[in-house]
Design an enzyme around this catalytic site. Structure first.
Site, PDB file in Angstrom:
ATOM      1  N   LYS A 113       8.976 -17.320  -9.572  1.00  0.00           N
ATOM      2  CA  LYS A 113       8.385 -16.120 -10.160  1.00  0.00           C
ATOM      3  C   LYS A 113       7.261 -16.516 -11.123  1.00  0.00           C
ATOM      4  O   LYS A 113       7.473 -17.387 -11.985  1.00  0.00           O
ATOM      5  CB  LYS A 113       9.471 -15.331 -10.906  1.00  0.00           C
ATOM      6  CG  LYS A 113       8.969 -14.023 -11.439  1.00  0.00           C
ATOM      7  CD  LYS A 113      10.042 -13.263 -12.193  1.00  0.00           C
ATOM      8  CE  LYS A 113       9.368 -12.096 -12.909  1.00  0.00           C
ATOM      9  NZ  LYS A 113      10.067 -11.689 -14.091  1.00  0.00           N
ATOM     10  N   ASN A 149       0.852  -1.192   0.000  1.00  0.00           N
ATOM     11  CA  ASN A 149       0.000   0.000   0.000  1.00  0.00           C
ATOM     12  C   ASN A 149       0.888   1.242   0.000  1.00  0.00           C
ATOM     13  O   ASN A 149       2.111   1.132  -0.007  1.00  0.00           O
ATOM     14  CB  ASN A 149      -0.932  -0.024   1.221  1.00  0.00           C
ATOM     15  CG  ASN A 149      -0.142  -0.147   2.506  1.00  0.00           C
ATOM     16  OD1 ASN A 149       0.569   0.777   2.890  1.00  0.00           O
ATOM     17  ND2 ASN A 149      -0.236  -1.313   3.149  1.00  0.00           N
ATOM     18  N   PHE A 168      -5.195   3.232  14.271  1.00  0.00           N
ATOM     19  CA  PHE A 168      -5.435   4.213  13.208  1.00  0.00           C
ATOM     20  C   PHE A 168      -6.489   3.651  12.267  1.00  0.00           C
ATOM     21  O   PHE A 168      -6.525   2.438  12.024  1.00  0.00           O
ATOM     22  CB  PHE A 168      -4.156   4.468  12.405  1.00  0.00           C
ATOM     23  CG  PHE A 168      -3.277   5.543  12.988  1.00  0.00           C
ATOM     24  CD1 PHE A 168      -2.560   5.308  14.141  1.00  0.00           C
ATOM     25  CD2 PHE A 168      -3.181   6.787  12.379  1.00  0.00           C
ATOM     26  CE1 PHE A 168      -1.748   6.289  14.684  1.00  0.00           C
ATOM     27  CE2 PHE A 168      -2.367   7.780  12.902  1.00  0.00           C
ATOM     28  CZ  PHE A 168      -1.653   7.534  14.056  1.00  0.00           C
ATOM     29  N   LYS A 223     -14.554  -0.021  14.703  1.00  0.00           N
ATOM     30  CA  LYS A 223     -13.209  -0.583  14.863  1.00  0.00           C
ATOM     31  C   LYS A 223     -12.729  -0.442  16.313  1.00  0.00           C
ATOM     32  O   LYS A 223     -12.123  -1.363  16.884  1.00  0.00           O
ATOM     33  CB  LYS A 223     -12.258   0.189  13.928  1.00  0.00           C
ATOM     34  CG  LYS A 223     -11.026  -0.552  13.505  1.00  0.00           C
ATOM     35  CD  LYS A 223     -10.356   0.177  12.327  1.00  0.00           C
ATOM     36  CE  LYS A 223      -8.969  -0.347  12.075  1.00  0.00           C
ATOM     37  NZ  LYS A 223      -8.266   0.347  11.009  1.00  0.00           N
ATOM     38  N   ASP A 234      -4.753  -5.778   4.165  1.00  0.00           N
ATOM     39  CA  ASP A 234      -5.958  -6.475   4.649  1.00  0.00           C
ATOM     40  C   ASP A 234      -6.044  -7.884   4.054  1.00  0.00           C
ATOM     41  O   ASP A 234      -6.650  -8.777   4.617  1.00  0.00           O
ATOM     42  CB  ASP A 234      -7.214  -5.694   4.255  1.00  0.00           C
ATOM     43  CG  ASP A 234      -7.311  -4.393   5.043  1.00  0.00           C
ATOM     44  OD1 ASP A 234      -6.820  -4.378   6.187  1.00  0.00           O
ATOM     45  OD2 ASP A 234      -7.847  -3.399   4.512  1.00  0.00           O
TER      46      ASP A 234
END
Ligand SMILES: Cc1cc2nc3c(=O)[nH]c(=O)nc-3n(C[C@H](O)[C@H](O)[C@H](O)COP(=O)(O)O)c2cc1C
Length: 389
Positions: free
Chosen positions: A290, A210, A321, A335, A280
């Protein structure tokens, strides 16, 4: 009248080391951050950097003698003026003189007359640093309450490798901020902070990751350091910036490793600040070769472990967070409850990778601090000030 914290006065003593040039950058950093700076140079320091340089950088005359002005006892007036006194770099010679009460030039005389917080930043060849007499002098100064910044290990100017290098001026600046910071809120506390992008491997060369930069986590680490936290353990994935240098840094590659490192450390910590962006999802199956390029590739993803949920039973103050693109508050409240957090910080999407942020905090007890906007460091300082530890 109480002085504004932003215009505090820093008196820097510079001694005869190659590393003296690093103090020029330190002066700039302090000036950039609205500190007033005055500089004392020893005779030997002037062989390494000139008076003109420190005068231009500090905007003040440079001091180098006890005998210049008979109408001003500069060794007293300089210490009256200073809020913090720092000798950086500090030679083995000045350390020896200070530890033994020798006052034979302006800098050593100022030291003896100074009753302000005083920091030494030693810099020398590794054999000098290892010398038992230097060690004894350092110990004596430390026992007397003077702050000693440990030198770094690395390549030294004399081409040797070892401990003795003057730390990077950014780190010296952070130490000055910590000493100067008007809060001791985290004194006695040990804190784990997680940060950066925690990725999951698809094959030996590809990952799911991310855009987290780790900048907010580093800002939180600095805010904790300034508020005098006893120890900071910084467990991080990929960062787009260097990790802090005042913390114990542990690099991890994926969510499982992050959980493992938190579990290894959590029992001797008091606070967990979970600002890492953990993927996630992860590939259901890791390919140890590969994956060949093809017209189309489908990768089955499965839900990744939820680190905070796994730590639900741990008796530690937990700050999570949340980054939501819609229904921010509702999702964050969910949360907070599900993961049994003490606080949740709602971050904005625009903060990713940026030096600035807009965020809000919710507490378990229903208090909130809404829409705080500014640089990540300013906001991290506000967050630490607001939270009840
Ligand atoms: C090229 C050179 C580099 C030096 N570097 C250091 C140093 O890094 N640390 C140190 O303690 N002394 C160093 N010295 C020795 C000091 O300059 C010397 O001990 C001097 O007396 C220190 O004076 P001062 O503490 O009054 O500045 C160096 C000397 C030379 C010639």
């Amino acid at each position: 009248m109480k002085k504004s914290r932003k215009t505090n006065n820093i008196l820097i003593g510079i001694t005869g080391c190659i590393a003296a040039y690093k103090s020029c950058y330190l002066i700039r950093l302090l000036k950039k951050n609205q500190y007033n700076v005055k500089v004392i140079l020893t005779e030997n320091a002037k062989k390494f950097i000139g008076k003109a340089t420190v005068e231009i950088l500090s905007g003040e005359k440079a001091y180098d003698t006890l005998w210049e002005d008979r109408t001003d006892t500069s060794h007293i007036s300089l210490t009256d003026w200073a809020d913090i006194f720092i000798i950086a770099p500090a030679t083995a010679n000045i350390i020896g003189k200070c530890a033994n009460g020798i006052a034979d030039d302006l800098l050593s005389t100022v030291f003896l007359s100074c009753n302000k917080k005083t920091i030494f930043v030693p810099a020398m060849n590794e054999r000098m640093w290892d010398n038992p007499i230097v060690k004894m002098n350092i110990k004596k100064l430390s026992n007397l309450g003077y702050i000693i910044m440990q030198p770094d290990e690395g390549f030294l100017a004399c081409n040797a490798f070892g401990k003795g290098r003057m730390p990077n001026p950014d780190n010296i600046y952070d130490l000055i901020k910590r000493v100067d910071f008007p809060s001791e809120k985290l004194s006695g506390k040990r804190i784990i902070i997680t940060g950066g992008a925690v990725s999951e491997k698809i094959d030996p060369v590809r990952v799911i990751s991310n855009l987290s930069s780790g900048k907010m986590a580093k800002a939180m680490a600095k805010a904790c350091y300034y508020a005098k936290a006893d120890a900071i353990t910084f467990i991080h994935g990929e960062l787009s910036i260097a990790p802090p240098e005042f913390s114990n840094n542990i690099k991890v590659n994926n969510a499982d490793e992050m959980l493992e490192k938190i579990e290894e450390n959590i029992d001797n910590h008091d606070i967990l600040i979970m600002s890492a962006a953990v993927s996630d999802y992860k590939p259901k199956k890791y390919s140890d070769k590969k994956i060949k390029k093809a017209d189309k590739l489908e990768i089955e993803l499965v839900k990744n472990i939820d680190i905070l949920k796994k730590l639900k039973d741990k008796n530690i103050l937990k700050i999570g967070f949340a980054l939501e693109t819609n229904d921010h508050k509702k999702n964050a409240e969910k949360k907070l409850l599900e993961k049994d957090l003490n606080y949740i910080i709602i971050n904005s999407q625009s903060a990713i990778g940026s030096d600035d942020t807009v965020l809000s905090i919710l507490s378990k007890s229903g208090d909130s601090l809404e829409d705080q906007k500014g640089s990540k460091l300013e906001i991290a300082n506000k967050v630490i000030k607001w939270i009840k530890f």
